[in-house]
Scaffold this active site. Sequence first.
Site, PDB file in Angstrom:
ATOM      1  N   GLY A 160       0.819  -1.170   0.114  1.00  0.00           N
ATOM      2  CA  GLY A 160       0.081  -0.111   0.011  1.00  0.00           C
ATOM      3  C   GLY A 160       0.965   1.223  -0.096  1.00  0.00           C
ATOM      4  O   GLY A 160       0.354   2.459   0.304  1.00  0.00           O
ATOM      5  N   GLY A 161       2.007   1.204  -0.489  1.00  0.00           N
ATOM      6  CA  GLY A 161       2.952   2.262  -0.356  1.00  0.00           C
ATOM      7  C   GLY A 161       2.746   3.499  -1.342  1.00  0.00           C
ATOM      8  O   GLY A 161       3.350   4.639  -1.110  1.00  0.00           O
ATOM      9  N   ARG A 217       1.157  -3.701  -7.771  1.00  0.00           N
ATOM     10  CA  ARG A 217       0.417  -4.922  -8.370  1.00  0.00           C
ATOM     11  C   ARG A 217       0.506  -4.776  -9.822  1.00  0.00           C
ATOM     12  O   ARG A 217       0.385  -3.758 -10.481  1.00  0.00           O
ATOM     13  CB  ARG A 217      -1.183  -4.362  -8.023  1.00  0.00           C
ATOM     14  CG  ARG A 217      -1.520  -4.451  -6.875  1.00  0.00           C
ATOM     15  CD  ARG A 217      -3.039  -4.267  -6.520  1.00  0.00           C
ATOM     16  NE  ARG A 217      -3.270  -2.681  -6.493  1.00  0.00           N
ATOM     17  CZ  ARG A 217      -4.038  -2.231  -7.777  1.00  0.00           C
ATOM     18  NH1 ARG A 217      -4.431  -2.860  -8.734  1.00  0.00           N
ATOM     19  NH2 ARG A 217      -4.201  -0.742  -7.837  1.00  0.00           N
ATOM     20  N   LYS A 243     -10.484  -5.200  11.744  1.00  0.00           N
ATOM     21  CA  LYS A 243      -8.991  -4.993  12.168  1.00  0.00           C
ATOM     22  C   LYS A 243      -8.920  -6.004  13.297  1.00  0.00           C
ATOM     23  O   LYS A 243      -7.659  -6.582  13.464  1.00  0.00           O
ATOM     24  CB  LYS A 243      -8.678  -3.691  12.710  1.00  0.00           C
ATOM     25  CG  LYS A 243      -8.648  -2.960  11.720  1.00  0.00           C
ATOM     26  CD  LYS A 243      -8.267  -1.195  11.886  1.00  0.00           C
ATOM     27  CE  LYS A 243      -8.138  -0.370  10.871  1.00  0.00           C
ATOM     28  NZ  LYS A 243      -7.796   1.113  11.186  1.00  0.00           N
ATOM     29  N   ARG A 280      -5.890  -9.027  13.866  1.00  0.00           N
ATOM     30  CA  ARG A 280      -5.110  -9.240  14.803  1.00  0.00           C
ATOM     31  C   ARG A 280      -5.241 -10.528  15.326  1.00  0.00           C
ATOM     32  O   ARG A 280      -3.940 -11.205  15.743  1.00  0.00           O
ATOM     33  CB  ARG A 280      -5.655  -8.413  16.102  1.00  0.00           C
ATOM     34  CG  ARG A 280      -5.109  -6.848  15.892  1.00  0.00           C
ATOM     35  CD  ARG A 280      -5.286  -5.957  17.082  1.00  0.00           C
ATOM     36  NE  ARG A 280      -5.098  -4.837  17.058  1.00  0.00           N
ATOM     37  CZ  ARG A 280      -4.917  -3.969  18.168  1.00  0.00           C
ATOM     38  NH1 ARG A 280      -5.336  -4.316  19.450  1.00  0.00           N
ATOM     39  NH2 ARG A 280      -4.645  -2.662  17.868  1.00  0.00           N
ATOM     40  N   HIS A 328     -17.291   7.273  13.032  1.00  0.00           N
ATOM     41  CA  HIS A 328     -15.892   7.795  13.488  1.00  0.00           C
ATOM     42  C   HIS A 328     -15.803   8.961  14.268  1.00  0.00           C
ATOM     43  O   HIS A 328     -15.222   9.197  15.303  1.00  0.00           O
ATOM     44  CB  HIS A 328     -14.855   7.387  12.570  1.00  0.00           C
ATOM     45  CG  HIS A 328     -14.735   6.011  11.999  1.00  0.00           C
ATOM     46  ND1 HIS A 328     -15.101   4.941  12.716  1.00  0.00           N
ATOM     47  CD2 HIS A 328     -14.166   5.630  10.864  1.00  0.00           C
ATOM     48  CE1 HIS A 328     -14.838   3.988  12.173  1.00  0.00           C
ATOM     49  NE2 HIS A 328     -14.313   4.121  10.731  1.00  0.00           N
TER      50      HIS A 328
END
Length: 312
Positions: free
Chosen positions: A10-11, A35, A138, A142, A270
């Site tokens: 994801g750079g 990709r 998430k 984990r 959020h």
Amino acid sequence: MDKSKVLIVGGTGYLGKRLVKASLEEGHETYVVHRPEIGVDIERVQMLLSFKEKGAKLVSASFNDQQSLVDAVKLVDVVICAISGVHIRTNHILLQLKLVDAIKQAGNIKRFLPSEFGTDPSRMKNAIEPGRVTFDEKMVVRKAIEDANIPFTYISANCFAGYFLGGLCQPGHIVPSMDSVLLLGDGNKKAIYVDEDDIARYTIKAIDDPRTLNKTVYLRPPKNILSQREVVRVWEDLIGKELHKSSVSEQDFLAKLKDVDYGEQVGLGHYYHVCFEGCLANFEIDEEGLEATELYPEMNYTSVDEYMKRYL
């Protein structure tokens, strides 16, 4: 101590490009996944080429090709994932389960940092729907990491400054107004704002630090723990003018959630937890966590006041 080789997935994203820059600046041999199905996304291609010019190595790999992920992971010591948790019904977060499998298969990784970088999901078990999907997924990642006994560091970076400070903590705004502001509730709940470049720098600091192994690192710059009203006051002092203030009640804010599309519901959820509940600053860090500015006091961070000056 030799610096770890780092793979960034994801750079080319909002935070990912900053992680690449910080990794290179810290002297890490840095690999960036791209990709093969990139198509004609010229801006992404040019960004990748700019990474290459600065010394990064480009690695072709895809979540659609598990062996390519394994091969990429075998090149490095540390994997950092910064894929976006884009708020759509097919969340990207669970794609990381393929990365977990690749790390498990490769068997050589000293540290994995999954794509978190916001609110600590372990503290969001009571988050409202539909936004809680981000936190729930998430936590699924984990659990997979820990079940596989993969060494990890989780980064809780709280509020990205560009999104929150730029809009004076107002959803849907990313540039501060010169005239008025809408306060969420009484505007007095504390939140924590971190410059995105600082997030990347603290993250890279943590990857080879034995103190952060299997811990959550919270980014809580002391000068940046402010309420919405205090953020607005910083801006008013900078522009030499008081803004007209109105407010929205918790009840009205929650009612608005029902009238917007799915993606906006997630984002507003959020904001609700941050600005109405104060979920970022209403707890003490326990023995499973560490605070970044205490770990790395030598690193100067960008204060809210310094960050806001860019909008003048």
